[in-house]
Design an enzyme around this catalytic site. Structure first.
Site, PDB file in Angstrom:
ATOM      1  N   ALA A 167    -135.254 -48.978  -4.717  1.00  0.00           N
ATOM      2  CA  ALA A 167    -133.855 -48.662  -4.420  1.00  0.00           C
ATOM      3  C   ALA A 167    -132.860 -49.660  -5.037  1.00  0.00           C
ATOM      4  O   ALA A 167    -131.834 -49.228  -5.572  1.00  0.00           O
ATOM      5  CB  ALA A 167    -133.686 -48.574  -2.907  1.00  0.00           C
TER       6      ALA A 167
ATOM      7  N   VAL B 259    -129.231 -28.553  -9.987  1.00  0.00           N
ATOM      8  CA  VAL B 259    -128.948 -28.597 -11.422  1.00  0.00           C
ATOM      9  C   VAL B 259    -130.157 -28.022 -12.150  1.00  0.00           C
ATOM     10  O   VAL B 259    -131.271 -28.513 -12.003  1.00  0.00           O
ATOM     11  CB  VAL B 259    -128.658 -30.043 -11.879  1.00  0.00           C
ATOM     12  CG1 VAL B 259    -128.504 -30.103 -13.391  1.00  0.00           C
ATOM     13  CG2 VAL B 259    -127.411 -30.561 -11.186  1.00  0.00           C
TER      14      VAL B 259
ATOM     15  N   GLU C  85    -148.008 -49.441   4.112  1.00  0.00           N
ATOM     16  CA  GLU C  85    -147.224 -49.184   5.321  1.00  0.00           C
ATOM     17  C   GLU C  85    -147.788 -47.999   6.103  1.00  0.00           C
ATOM     18  O   GLU C  85    -147.911 -48.050   7.327  1.00  0.00           O
ATOM     19  CB  GLU C  85    -145.757 -48.942   4.931  1.00  0.00           C
ATOM     20  CG  GLU C  85    -145.098 -50.236   4.468  1.00  0.00           C
ATOM     21  CD  GLU C  85    -143.738 -50.068   3.778  1.00  0.00           C
ATOM     22  OE1 GLU C  85    -143.065 -51.084   3.576  1.00  0.00           O
ATOM     23  OE2 GLU C  85    -143.356 -48.947   3.440  1.00  0.00           O
TER      24      GLU C  85
ATOM     25  N   GLY D 277    -128.980 -39.665  -3.964  1.00  0.00           N
ATOM     26  CA  GLY D 277    -129.953 -40.665  -3.514  1.00  0.00           C
ATOM     27  C   GLY D 277    -129.334 -42.052  -3.672  1.00  0.00           C
ATOM     28  O   GLY D 277    -128.109 -42.198  -3.701  1.00  0.00           O
ATOM     29  N   PHE D 278    -130.192 -43.060  -3.830  1.00  0.00           N
ATOM     30  CA  PHE D 278    -129.675 -44.439  -3.870  1.00  0.00           C
ATOM     31  C   PHE D 278    -128.747 -44.681  -5.062  1.00  0.00           C
ATOM     32  O   PHE D 278    -127.702 -45.304  -4.922  1.00  0.00           O
ATOM     33  CB  PHE D 278    -130.843 -45.423  -3.901  1.00  0.00           C
ATOM     34  CG  PHE D 278    -131.454 -45.610  -2.555  1.00  0.00           C
ATOM     35  CD1 PHE D 278    -130.860 -46.433  -1.615  1.00  0.00           C
ATOM     36  CD2 PHE D 278    -132.621 -44.944  -2.206  1.00  0.00           C
ATOM     37  CE1 PHE D 278    -131.406 -46.595  -0.355  1.00  0.00           C
ATOM     38  CE2 PHE D 278    -133.177 -45.100  -0.948  1.00  0.00           C
ATOM     39  CZ  PHE D 278    -132.576 -45.919  -0.020  1.00  0.00           C
ATOM     40  N   GLY D 279    -129.143 -44.181  -6.247  1.00  0.00           N
ATOM     41  CA  GLY D 279    -128.330 -44.438  -7.436  1.00  0.00           C
ATOM     42  C   GLY D 279    -127.022 -43.673  -7.410  1.00  0.00           C
ATOM     43  O   GLY D 279    -125.936 -44.246  -7.585  1.00  0.00           O
TER      44      GLY D 279
ATOM     45  N   GLY E 229    -127.209 -36.034  -7.874  1.00  0.00           N
ATOM     46  CA  GLY E 229    -128.147 -36.745  -7.006  1.00  0.00           C
ATOM     47  C   GLY E 229    -127.433 -37.675  -6.042  1.00  0.00           C
ATOM     48  O   GLY E 229    -126.755 -38.608  -6.453  1.00  0.00           O
TER      49      GLY E 229
ATOM     50  N   ASP F 282    -134.809 -44.028 -10.691  1.00  0.00           N
ATOM     51  CA  ASP F 282    -136.251 -43.825 -10.882  1.00  0.00           C
ATOM     52  C   ASP F 282    -136.594 -43.064 -12.152  1.00  0.00           C
ATOM     53  O   ASP F 282    -137.725 -43.138 -12.633  1.00  0.00           O
ATOM     54  CB  ASP F 282    -136.811 -43.013  -9.705  1.00  0.00           C
ATOM     55  CG  ASP F 282    -137.171 -43.884  -8.513  1.00  0.00           C
ATOM     56  OD1 ASP F 282    -136.865 -45.092  -8.563  1.00  0.00           O
ATOM     57  OD2 ASP F 282    -137.737 -43.347  -7.545  1.00  0.00           O
TER      58      ASP F 282
END
Ligand SMILES: Cc1cc2nc3c(=O)[nH]c(=O)nc-3n(C[C@H](O)[C@H](O)[C@H](O)COP(=O)(O)OP(=O)(O)OC[C@H]3O[C@@H](n4cnc5c(N)ncnc54)[C@H](O)[C@@H]3O)c2cc1C
Length: 449
Positions: A343, A89, A187, A23-25, A21, A325
């Site tokens: 995040a 994966v 938003e 993403g942010f992590g 991944g 997450d």
């Protein structure tokens, strides 16, 4: 076919860390390992990092996809110990310390990939509370593809209303329903209202986009439940000023091509005719969390998150970390802690997992993971936002300026920061949105080939 060797043995260092991944992590974990004495393979089914906090701006034509996404290879092009692998994966062999991989499109991928340490950061996706059929009619804005689909649907609704001679049907085209009043829903509703009342106000000849109805539906009794009630109330007032009708304490019981059904205040059902519905309600953890839970017997909560130990590893597998997450954390033997799905949590956990790996390689130890809450921000519209930063509560312009700076700071890539800053400044001055393009496969060009 076993291509494990071609993937794993690409350097002289022998400890191989695989991060799933980008993403942010995952991105933070890899960044923190870029100069460590390890070989790193970052596996993602996308070739880019997506800045999800701004996908709703793509969905409303304020930003273009390239401005909030950045190629993973470009991020790590100078880091010789980092390899990027485009693959999905499909499963884990925890005893054999291997991942099972699947190809993405026509790009071949090795079937298996070995590791010494594994960091899994597969994120989450929107859940439709057991009503998968709603997904067809209520798109969400988690991925770039879905954000573009929402953009096309919103803009096409204005086009259809312009062409529609029947007043009732025209009204349905001009009714926009956003479901879920967390940060993303608030938003989205604010941006649709600005699109209708501001950006598009002179673009049509038959309809007046300013007459569009924008409804924000929330089951809880207030918007932005993760904020203090005083800020929720301010956010609701800002939404109302923009022309958004906030329906709190209302549950969605049906969504189809013609609209949304809510439980009525009188106990009956209320039907809202709408052709553009946006889903911004609950999320559920990546399917990878379920696979890891099955293999380790780790608990999962109702949102599908797997429970990891206080050092973010899986029970019985200190070499496997799960972050972001898709997890909740066991807090020193007490009840598992469900940290917010934001995040900063994923980033801090990514950094932490990398620090543990580095400490172990030095033969040292590392304490339990501790989340440092830096605050909560949500924007509503032009110069309107709310912020709760370590007990300091801001609203209006100061909160909006903070939101702007924080998002620019965390965007990946100098070029993207500059482009977004220019776009925002231009939009602020002109009330425009440059990316108002209908691109989804609804045109005859695409249908007819
Ligand atoms: C619309 C929206 C707005 C948001 N706004 C904010 C905000 O304003 N502020 C904030 O702090 N947070 C916000 N969030 C939440 C934030 O984006 C998440 O908390 C964060 O992305 C979680 O990071 P992660 O690393 O766990 O997962 P992600 O960032 O989701 O990364 C997961 C990665 O794993 C990859 N992946 C998944 N499964 C596989 C697989 N099987 N094989 C290979 N790769 C896989 C995915 O392609 C993806 O790149 C928002 C989220 C959304 C959807």
């Amino acid at each position: 076919m076993k291509i494990v060797a071609t993937v794993c043995t690409f350097g002289s260092r022998d400890h191989h860390v695989v991060v799933v991944g980008g993403g942010f992590g995952g991105l933070r974990a890899v960044s923190k390992l870029r100069r460590a004495p390890v070989e790193v393979t970052l596996v993602d089914r996308r070739n880019f990092h997506l800045f999800q906090p701004l996908t709703y701006q793509v969905a409303t034509g304020a930003l273009s996809p390239g401005e909030i996404a950045y190629p993973l290879r470009a991020i790590f092009k100078r880091d010789r110990n980092v390899r990027v692998l485009l693959a999905e994966v499909a499963g884990f062999d925890l005893d054999g310390r291997e991942l099972n991989l699947r190809s993405v499109g026509a790009v071949p991928a090795p079937e298996r990939l070995g590791y010494d340490t594994l960091i899994v950061a597969g994120g989450s996706h929107y859940s439709y509370f057991g009503h998968e059929e709603w997904r067809l009619h209520a798109a969400e804005v988690k991925s770039l593809e879905s954000a573009l689909a929402v953009r096309s649907r919103l803009l096409a609704a204005f086009e259809a209303a312009e062409a529609e001679p029947n007043a009732e049907r025209r009204e349905a085209w001009l009714t926009f329903v956003v479901i879920g009043a967390g940060a993303t829903g608030v938003e989205m509703a604010g941006q649709i209202a600005e699109l209708a009342r501001d950006t598009l106000r002179r673009d049509f000849r038959t309809i007046d986009p300013r007459h569009a109805r924008i409804l924000l539906v929330e089951a809880a009794d207030r918007v932005l439940t993760s904020f203090p009630p005083s800020l929720s109330a301010k956010a609701e007032r800002s939404l109302q000023r923009l022309g958004v009708t906030v329906l709190t304490g209302r549950t969605v019981t049906g969504i189809d091509a013609a609209g949304v059904t809510l439980d009525g205040r009188d106990g009956g059902a209320e039907r809202i005719a709408s052709r553009a519905v946006v889903w911004a309600a609950g999320v559920t953890a990546s399917g990878l969390a379920g696979k890891l839970a099955e293999l380790t017997g780790a608990e999962r909560d109702r949102a599908g998150r797997i429970t990891v130990e206080a050092d973010l590893t899986l029970p019985g597998h200190p070499e496997v970390f799960a972050i972001g997450d898709m997890v909740r954390v066991r807090d020193r033997g007490s009840e598992p802690l469900a940290l917010p799905g934001v995040a900063p949590v994923a980033m801090q956990q990514g950094r932490y997992a990398a620090s543990v790996v580095r400490a172990r390689l030095r033969g040292g130890e590392y304490g339990a993971f501790r989340y440092r809450d830096k605050g909560n921000l949500a924007t509503i519209g032009r110069a309107a936002a709310v912020a709760d930063i370590k007990g300091i509560r801001l609203s209006g312009f100061p909160a909006w300026a903070t939101w702007l700076l924080v998002h620019l700071w965390y965007l990946i890539g100098f070029q993207n920061r500059l482009l977004v800053l220019i776009r925002w400044s231009f939009s602020f001055a002109t009330h425009g949105r440059g990316a108002r393009l209908i691109t989804a496969s609804t045109t005859s060009e695409q249908r007819d080939g």
